[in-house]
Scaffold this motif. Sequence first.
Motif, PDB file in Angstrom:
ATOM      1  N   THR A 112      -7.278  -0.657  16.136  1.00 44.32           N
ATOM      2  CA  THR A 112      -8.345  -0.351  15.250  1.00 44.32           C
ATOM      3  C   THR A 112      -7.771  -0.514  13.988  1.00 44.32           C
ATOM      4  N   HIS A 113      -8.740  -0.600  12.740  1.00 40.79           N
ATOM      5  CA  HIS A 113      -8.496  -0.786  11.429  1.00 40.79           C
ATOM      6  C   HIS A 113      -8.561   0.740  10.893  1.00 40.79           C
ATOM      7  N   LEU A 114      -7.706   0.775   9.837  1.00 37.93           N
ATOM      8  CA  LEU A 114      -7.424   2.139   9.126  1.00 37.93           C
ATOM      9  C   LEU A 114      -7.980   1.859   7.744  1.00 37.93           C
ATOM     10  N   ALA A 115      -8.652   2.869   7.080  1.00 38.01           N
ATOM     11  CA  ALA A 115      -9.215   3.103   5.736  1.00 38.01           C
ATOM     12  C   ALA A 115      -7.596   2.986   4.994  1.00 38.01           C
ATOM     13  N   GLY A 116      -7.934   2.426   3.713  1.00 38.92           N
ATOM     14  CA  GLY A 116      -7.074   2.647   2.706  1.00 38.92           C
ATOM     15  C   GLY A 116      -6.571   1.090   2.171  1.00 38.92           C
ATOM     16  N   ARG A 117      -5.429   1.438   1.377  1.00 34.42           N
ATOM     17  CA  ARG A 117      -4.931   0.006   0.700  1.00 34.42           C
ATOM     18  C   ARG A 117      -3.504   0.090   0.525  1.00 34.42           C
ATOM     19  N   THR A 118      -2.677  -0.973   0.577  1.00 35.41           N
ATOM     20  CA  THR A 118      -1.433  -0.841  -0.038  1.00 35.41           C
ATOM     21  C   THR A 118      -1.442  -0.628  -1.438  1.00 35.41           C
ATOM     22  N   VAL A 119      -0.495   0.199  -2.136  1.00 33.43           N
ATOM     23  CA  VAL A 119      -0.297   0.260  -3.419  1.00 33.43           C
ATOM     24  C   VAL A 119       1.142  -0.060  -3.785  1.00 33.43           C
ATOM     25  N   LEU A 120       1.168  -1.250  -4.741  1.00 35.52           N
ATOM     26  CA  LEU A 120       2.460  -1.903  -5.098  1.00 35.52           C
ATOM     27  C   LEU A 120       2.984  -1.876  -6.305  1.00 35.52           C
ATOM     28  N   ASP A 121       1.969  -1.350  -7.019  1.00 31.22           N
ATOM     29  CA  ASP A 121       2.271  -1.346  -8.770  1.00 31.22           C
ATOM     30  C   ASP A 121       3.108  -0.291  -9.148  1.00 31.22           C
ATOM     31  N   ASP A 122       3.298  -0.163 -10.376  1.00 29.55           N
ATOM     32  CA  ASP A 122       4.407   0.793 -11.068  1.00 29.55           C
ATOM     33  C   ASP A 122       3.859   2.024 -11.270  1.00 29.55           C
ATOM     34  N   GLN A 123       2.501   2.180 -11.385  1.00 31.85           N
ATOM     35  CA  GLN A 123       1.773   3.757 -11.669  1.00 31.85           C
ATOM     36  C   GLN A 123       2.089   4.757 -10.880  1.00 31.85           C
ATOM     37  N   GLU A 124       2.414   5.982 -10.941  1.00 31.96           N
ATOM     38  CA  GLU A 124       2.487   7.132 -10.163  1.00 31.96           C
ATOM     39  C   GLU A 124       3.320   6.705  -9.099  1.00 31.96           C
ATOM     40  N   VAL A 125       4.559   6.179  -9.271  1.00 36.74           N
ATOM     41  CA  VAL A 125       5.611   5.984  -8.390  1.00 36.74           C
ATOM     42  C   VAL A 125       6.147   7.208  -7.861  1.00 36.74           C
ATOM     43  N   GLU A 126       6.378   8.048  -8.605  1.00 36.06           N
ATOM     44  CA  GLU A 126       6.821   9.288  -8.036  1.00 36.06           C
ATOM     45  C   GLU A 126       6.023   9.783  -7.024  1.00 36.06           C
ATOM     46  N   THR A 127       4.927  10.220  -7.322  1.00 40.00           N
ATOM     47  CA  THR A 127       3.957  10.764  -6.293  1.00 40.00           C
ATOM     48  C   THR A 127       4.042  10.078  -4.827  1.00 40.00           C
ATOM     49  N   ARG A 128       4.011   8.685  -4.810  1.00 38.60           N
ATOM     50  CA  ARG A 128       3.865   7.958  -3.861  1.00 38.60           C
ATOM     51  C   ARG A 128       5.253   8.106  -3.152  1.00 38.60           C
ATOM     52  N   VAL A 129       6.376   8.060  -3.790  1.00 37.58           N
ATOM     53  CA  VAL A 129       7.646   8.360  -3.110  1.00 37.58           C
ATOM     54  C   VAL A 129       7.592   9.637  -2.303  1.00 37.58           C
ATOM     55  N   ARG A 130       7.080  10.835  -3.287  1.00 34.73           N
ATOM     56  CA  ARG A 130       7.054  11.940  -2.263  1.00 34.73           C
ATOM     57  C   ARG A 130       6.480  11.872  -0.912  1.00 34.73           C
ATOM     58  N   LEU A 131       5.161  11.275  -1.071  1.00 36.09           N
ATOM     59  CA  LEU A 131       4.443  11.067  -0.064  1.00 36.09           C
ATOM     60  C   LEU A 131       4.834  10.241   1.396  1.00 36.09           C
ATOM     61  N   LEU A 132       5.669   9.269   0.498  1.00 36.60           N
ATOM     62  CA  LEU A 132       6.304   8.416   1.612  1.00 36.60           C
ATOM     63  C   LEU A 132       7.446   9.185   2.358  1.00 36.60           C
ATOM     64  N   LEU A 200      -0.812   2.627   4.037  1.00 32.01           N
ATOM     65  CA  LEU A 200      -2.086   2.503   3.238  1.00 32.01           C
ATOM     66  C   LEU A 200      -2.205   4.058   2.603  1.00 32.01           C
ATOM     67  N   PHE A 201      -2.755   3.813   1.386  1.00 32.83           N
ATOM     68  CA  PHE A 201      -3.278   4.954   0.359  1.00 32.83           C
ATOM     69  C   PHE A 201      -4.689   5.143   0.158  1.00 32.83           C
ATOM     70  N   ASP A 202      -5.060   6.293  -0.005  1.00 35.23           N
ATOM     71  CA  ASP A 202      -6.343   6.584  -0.664  1.00 35.23           C
ATOM     72  C   ASP A 202      -5.951   7.119  -1.928  1.00 35.23           C
ATOM     73  N   VAL A 203      -6.357   6.369  -3.112  1.00 32.95           N
ATOM     74  CA  VAL A 203      -5.805   6.957  -4.710  1.00 32.95           C
ATOM     75  C   VAL A 203      -7.244   7.233  -5.300  1.00 32.95           C
ATOM     76  N   PRO A 204      -7.633   8.191  -5.525  1.00 30.31           N
ATOM     77  CA  PRO A 204      -8.694   8.591  -6.387  1.00 30.31           C
ATOM     78  C   PRO A 204      -8.544   7.897  -7.784  1.00 30.31           C
ATOM     79  N   PRO A 205      -9.419   7.052  -8.320  1.00 28.27           N
ATOM     80  CA  PRO A 205      -9.146   6.491  -9.603  1.00 28.27           C
ATOM     81  C   PRO A 205      -9.188   7.548 -10.790  1.00 28.27           C
ATOM     82  N   SER A 206      -9.690   8.575 -10.581  1.00 26.24           N
ATOM     83  CA  SER A 206      -9.730   9.478 -11.740  1.00 26.24           C
ATOM     84  C   SER A 206      -8.634  10.608 -11.862  1.00 26.24           C
TER      85      SER A 206
END
Length: 319
Positions: A112-132, A200-206
Amino acid sequence: MNHDEAATVRPLTLAWVSRHLEAGERIVKAVALHGGITAEMRRLTIGTRDGGTRDLVLRTYVDPFYLEHAEGGLYAEAGALTLLTGTGVPAPSLVAVDPTAAQCEFPSLLMTHLAGRTVLDDQEVETRVRLLARQLVAIHALRPVERPRKYVTLTTADTVIVPKGADAAVWSEAIDVIRKPAPPCEGRFLHRDFQPGNVLFDVPPSNPEDARITGVVDWAAASWGPVDLDVAHCSVNLALLHGPAWGMRFAEAYEESRGVLAATASERLYWRVRDALAASEEVRSVSQPWREAGRAELTTRSVEERLDAYVTALMDAPG
């Protein structure tokens, strides 16, 4: 079907996929997914009986180098996806698998296919590190009735590639670390390729700080072994993507999320150095998908320099 050349599904595989669809369904579109290294990946859009659509993902091993390990990898992935059903870990669901290419042109897996996308840029890395870190702790907390295969590490002291311009003494000291026997460990369920490219992440643009993980993919290397190895692998990927400090940060975030690493500093260093040195053999293959995903500045040379700085930081760390 509407598709481009790279997305074309081979005839036998197309027929195999069709046999695993619901009555009245059909494949209406295929799109190549980029960023993978070992296999071709395609998203298949399925037309449903009610006029709607749903997506599946097709993994196909075609490269002669990776075909040698395709059967074992597909059996492992199919087993992992089955095990993960109902656990709360956001993994794809297995639809079908043909590990020996008995029905397809090449070994294949449909999921099955999952929603979301990979995020590889440098913005908000700390947030993603904690989630990972939290997600990896949850994976390691699983206690399967049947254990997967034992972990594999292919790097040896003789296969490490010392980057050009690196401090030879530091790298020699690091290589000596992995000449020693692996520390004893209490095994856990491992993803074994847990890193930003497989999450895969869901990142609200706002409000990027409200990011959440929607999926963990690529379970072909799922195995049983030391949690430190999974932590080390994600750490080195973060170091190469975002800088050595983020590689050092991930182990801290894992422990902050109540993950438990090896008891002694020397044991923790062994696993972290082992996976960092393994990366020395794969710099070119890992950096190319990152550039294709938009990180054009991550040339092979720049990634080698980050790896050198990360290995140096590991060897200089207290303890």
